[in-house]
Write an enzyme that holds these catalytic residues in place. Structure first.
Site, PDB file in Angstrom:
ATOM      1  N   ALA A   7       0.853  -1.193   0.000  1.00 50.78           N
ATOM      2  CA  ALA A   7       0.000   0.000   0.000  1.00 50.78           C
ATOM      3  C   ALA A   7       0.884   1.235   0.000  1.00 50.78           C
ATOM      4  O   ALA A   7       1.065   1.896   1.013  1.00 50.78           O
ATOM      5  CB  ALA A   7      -0.913  -0.024   1.214  1.00 50.78           C
ATOM      6  N   CYS A   8       1.456   1.546  -1.137  1.00 47.69           N
ATOM      7  CA  CYS A   8       2.594   2.457  -1.240  1.00 47.69           C
ATOM      8  C   CYS A   8       2.199   3.871  -1.613  1.00 47.69           C
ATOM      9  O   CYS A   8       1.037   4.192  -1.813  1.00 47.69           O
ATOM     10  CB  CYS A   8       3.561   1.921  -2.298  1.00 47.69           C
ATOM     11  SG  CYS A   8       3.969   0.187  -2.068  1.00 47.69           S
ATOM     12  N   THR A   9       3.196   4.748  -1.701  1.00 50.21           N
ATOM     13  CA  THR A   9       3.062   6.096  -2.238  1.00 50.21           C
ATOM     14  C   THR A   9       4.224   6.331  -3.197  1.00 50.21           C
ATOM     15  O   THR A   9       5.356   5.941  -2.901  1.00 50.21           O
ATOM     16  CB  THR A   9       3.109   7.148  -1.121  1.00 50.21           C
ATOM     17  OG1 THR A   9       2.170   6.802  -0.096  1.00 50.21           O
ATOM     18  CG2 THR A   9       2.771   8.523  -1.671  1.00 50.21           C
ATOM     19  N   GLU A  98       2.842   0.181  -7.153  1.00 51.85           N
ATOM     20  CA  GLU A  98       1.900   1.010  -6.417  1.00 51.85           C
ATOM     21  C   GLU A  98       0.540   0.321  -6.494  1.00 51.85           C
ATOM     22  O   GLU A  98      -0.106   0.299  -7.537  1.00 51.85           O
ATOM     23  CB  GLU A  98       1.827   2.407  -7.059  1.00 51.85           C
ATOM     24  CG  GLU A  98       0.807   3.333  -6.459  1.00 51.85           C
ATOM     25  CD  GLU A  98       1.273   3.920  -5.142  1.00 51.85           C
ATOM     26  OE1 GLU A  98       0.426   4.145  -4.277  1.00 51.85           O
ATOM     27  OE2 GLU A  98       2.490   4.151  -4.993  1.00 51.85           O
TER      28      GLU A  98
END
Length: 467
Positions: A7-9, A98
């Protein structure tokens, strides 16, 4: 299906949007608070010619000639390798993935594929076999069109000329957009790409059948345009709390003059933005380290809304990276182990042949001969008395950042006249020397924090020193 969802940015910066003409792509890998990462260098020709995914059981025959590349795999390959990010010997960078979401309508017509190509394997089966960012987009797109994917994902590519953002929207369909040289993009667990111009091959790539697929199943809510986000993505209340605030804070950081009317829960935030000023490597690092500081939404601040929105930097960050391309010297794989806000980005030059031993080890439970755990150790000690100890951490970070710039400038100058093995050896020595010095700085910080903590014990009393 998935053993892990990142659950990235993410952030992508074009060369004319940066202060020094470099191209930057970066991402936080967010999954588990205690799940070690390693860093490795795969040598030229090292990869097998047949790949089997431990997660999905997908089998692929691979080209015989594989490039050297850096990567940050998991500490265990029990559920797959999850190499996540790297730069290959042809100066192509890739970061995957992502995680995002597709809507139920499109998934009804093109479901996710149980035995397809997922995040776990993407770096491994793409990065060693490409010589440009466009070639990376096309290779990944061809593989997903043929074998399908079990996840909705965004993937970042860059070389010395351009950066691309690639998104899957269903089991087999995908699009990719070139980041304009004068622009940047920040992405946070939503499908981000908007209008597609199918006549503009310089700036868009896509599955050849995507238009017919959308038309056949009446998926486009606005047939006057082709907005990938609106056709394939989601827009619900969870996005307003989880995803959109992270895009909003990026726009507030880099384009406040243009983003004045935006709010954390705005649903129409643009994918591409031009910065109000030129962006540096530290701007990219500060974005990936951001937790809404300076706003009422900072979870470690004093505002009443400190846990309303999901921050960019958080406890579940395993590693954060920025792949800096188009540099005057060697390109750089910047890597911060653990929570980005409480770690330091270490520059590893492209061309290195190895990394220090602590970066190649680390498992569960914690072991303090591992780079991952050395950074995490200092981080959790700071967390124990955050407002007392944070200034000590910031002092270390500032010193290490200045030392990094000094070391990089010296290295750029030295390698101008170097070629071949001597150049690679020097780059390895410089990168590894800084990496070890940084580990030592964090070890020293941890000891200082432990010493200060000895008097924080609840079993305390103002004693008479004369007794």
């Amino acid at each position: 299906m998935a053993n892990k969802l990142s659950a990235c940015t993410s952030i992508l910066i074009g060369k004319d949007a940066s202060i020094d003409g470099t191209i930057m792509i970066g991402r936080n890998e967010d999954a588990k608070a205690a799940w070690p990462k390693h860093m490795v260098v795969h040598q030229h020709g090292e990869m097998p010619t047949h790949f089997v995914s431990k997660e999905t059981k997908l089998e692929l025959d691979l080209p015989a000639d594989s490039a050297r590349y850096t990567a940050t795999p998991e500490w265990t390959d029990k559920a797959g390798v999850f190499e996540e990010d790297g730069i290959n010997e042809y100066d192509v960078a890739m970061s995957a993935t992502e995680s995002a979401y597709s809507n139920s309508l499109v998934l009804g017509y093109d479901p996710l594929v149980e035995h397809g190509l997922n995040e776990e394997a993407m770096i491994t089966v793409v990065l060693p076999y490409i010589k440009s960012a466009r070639e990376g987009v096309q290779r990944l797109g061809n593989l997903i069109a043929k074998y399908g994917t079990g996840e909705t994902n965004g993937v970042l590519f860059a070389d010395n000329d351009e950066a691309w953002y690639f998104e899957t929207g269903a089991g087999h369909y995908w699009v990719a957009q070139r980041i304009p040289d004068d622009s940047y993009a920040v992405v946070a667990n939503q499908l981000a790409i908007q209008e597609i111009d199918f006549t503009d091959s310089d700036n868009f790539m896509f599955h050849p059948g995507i238009q017919k697929f959308v038309e056949k199943h009446d998926l486009n809510p606005d047939p006057t345009t082709f907005n990938f986000r609106k056709i394939f993505g989601t827009a619900d209340q969870s996005d307003a709390v989880y995803s959109e605030p992270r895009v909003w804070i990026g726009h507030q950081m880099f384009s406040p003059k243009q983003a004045g009317d935006e709010t954390p829960e705005s649903t129409e935030l643009p994918f591409l933005m031009k910065p109000d000023r030129k962006l540096s490597i530290f701007d990219a690092q500060q974005y990936l380290s951001n937790h809404y500081e300076g706003t009422e939404f900072d979870p470690i601040g004093t505002g009443k809304s400190g846990h309303k929105y999901r921050p960019i930097s958080l406890a579940k960050t395993q590693e954060s990276h920025i792949l800096q391309m188009n540099r005057p010297g060697a390109n750089i794989h910047w890597l911060a182990m653990g929570v980005a806000a409480e770690s330091t980005y270490v520059p590893f030059f492209n061309g290195i042949t190895d990394v220090p031993a602590p970066y190649k080890r680390g498992k569960l439970p914690a072991q303090l001969n591992s780079a991952y755990w050395i950074f995490k150790h200092a981080s959790v000690l700071v967390d124990s008395h955050l407002h007392d100890f944070l200034p000590l951490l910031r002092d270390v970070q500032k010193e290490r950042n200045s030392a990094a710039i000094k070391m990089i400038a010296e290295t750029d100058q030295a390698v101008k006249t170097m070629r071949g093995e001597s150049r690679d050896s020097y780059l390895t020595m410089q990168s590894n020397g800084y990496a070890i010095d940084t580990l030592n700085a964090y070890k020293k910080l941890a000891l200082e924090l432990i010493t200060k903590m000895t008097d924080y014990c609840e079993l305390n009393f103002k004693t008479d020193e004369n007794l």
